[in-house]
Write an enzyme that holds these catalytic residues in place. Sequence first.
Site, PDB file in Angstrom:
ATOM      1  N   ARG A 163      -3.624  27.072  48.542  1.00 39.73           N
ATOM      2  CA  ARG A 163      -4.653  27.726  47.863  1.00 39.73           C
ATOM      3  C   ARG A 163      -5.463  28.804  48.822  1.00 39.73           C
ATOM      4  NH1 ARG A 163      -1.175  26.071  45.235  1.00 39.73           N
ATOM      5  NH2 ARG A 163      -1.322  25.318  43.293  1.00 39.73           N
ATOM      6  N   SER A 237      -7.663  26.015  36.396  1.00 37.68           N
ATOM      7  CA  SER A 237      -7.990  25.089  37.324  1.00 37.68           C
ATOM      8  C   SER A 237      -9.230  25.521  38.366  1.00 37.68           C
ATOM      9  CB  SER A 237      -6.734  24.506  38.483  1.00 37.68           C
ATOM     10  OG  SER A 237      -5.832  24.375  37.640  1.00 37.68           O
ATOM     11  N   GLU A 337     -11.656  25.922  43.577  1.00 37.44           N
ATOM     12  CA  GLU A 337     -10.619  26.979  43.454  1.00 37.44           C
ATOM     13  C   GLU A 337     -11.216  28.185  43.200  1.00 37.44           C
ATOM     14  OE1 GLU A 337      -6.145  27.730  42.020  1.00 37.44           O
ATOM     15  OE2 GLU A 337      -6.921  25.902  42.090  1.00 37.44           O
TER      16      GLU A 337
END
Length: 341
Positions: A163, A237, A337
């Site tokens: 990520r 998420s 995130e």
Amino acid sequence: MQFQKNFSLKKYNTFGLSATAKCFATFSSAEELKECLDEGKSVVRKMILGGGSNILFTRNFDGVVLKNEILGMTIIEEDDEYVYIKAGAGVKWHSFVMFCVDHNFSGVENLSLIPGNMGASPMQNIGAYGVEIKDVFCNLEAFHLEEKTQQKFSASDCEFGYRESVFKNKYKNQFAILNVTYRLKKHPEFKITYGSIEKELEKMQVQELSVKAVSDAVISIRSSKLPNPETTGNAGSFFKNPIIGAPELQKLRESNLLTDPNIPYYKIDDKNFKIPAGWLIEQCGWKGYRKGDVGCYNKQALVLINYGNATGNEIYDLSEEIKISVKEKFNIELDREVNIV
């Protein structure tokens, strides 16, 4: 091109948060972006906004927000094995995936139904069900906001991580991505062992594996456990899945703190293992939690929710409480995130 003053960003972030930009404009080409930058050169703070699916506004933005609306999708090259597709950064990611699925091009079917636009895909190195975009990435073109020049980035230039990319750290807020080119396979190779894809395919009674079947399975799974941002404010998420070492995993498995002794984990290599952040959060009792208009989704603890009139600070505070509880119980640090503004 015309700037709009004190512009509401509520419809431009999937949390549906009330926030305003001091100035706002859209651009659909590199030339229009340059005009916007020239016009707003007196304003120090600048933000390039895509689909707004990975951002949490905790305050108004005292600067210029430029929304990327560069569209277009073209097959630019192909051979016997691969097809190369260039798409504008403003194209919806799921639209790109569906184009590939419809043409039986393999590589992104596991990434079906992920919200957001093409421009964010390399920035975040988005991934799901055992696939990350770095696996199919070819190159991208980006515009340097200060030098006002265009630059091409290869996969190595992007320095992809979990990520992560150079656009989230080293070059943060320095570039606007204009387009991205991905390399898809003409002869499909499937990844269905990650998560519950195999079980879903069995449930769907799929007789012959195909790109569309895998995509349909992923869409079914995501739809069953993730809220639709068009009806329920969320950013998917909220936390990254933490990566821990073998000794930490063994200690966790031997712990008597767990309500569920069957710890889910995914092996990265002999020394590192990925633990689902949603599972850790659920073990701490947050799944289904709600206070006012802020909550933790009752089907997936990894998703934080705005049930109506929550503020960005309220969502951030809940995420901080979750981080602290996971750290106290498991000695594991969760990383967000979602980008905090």
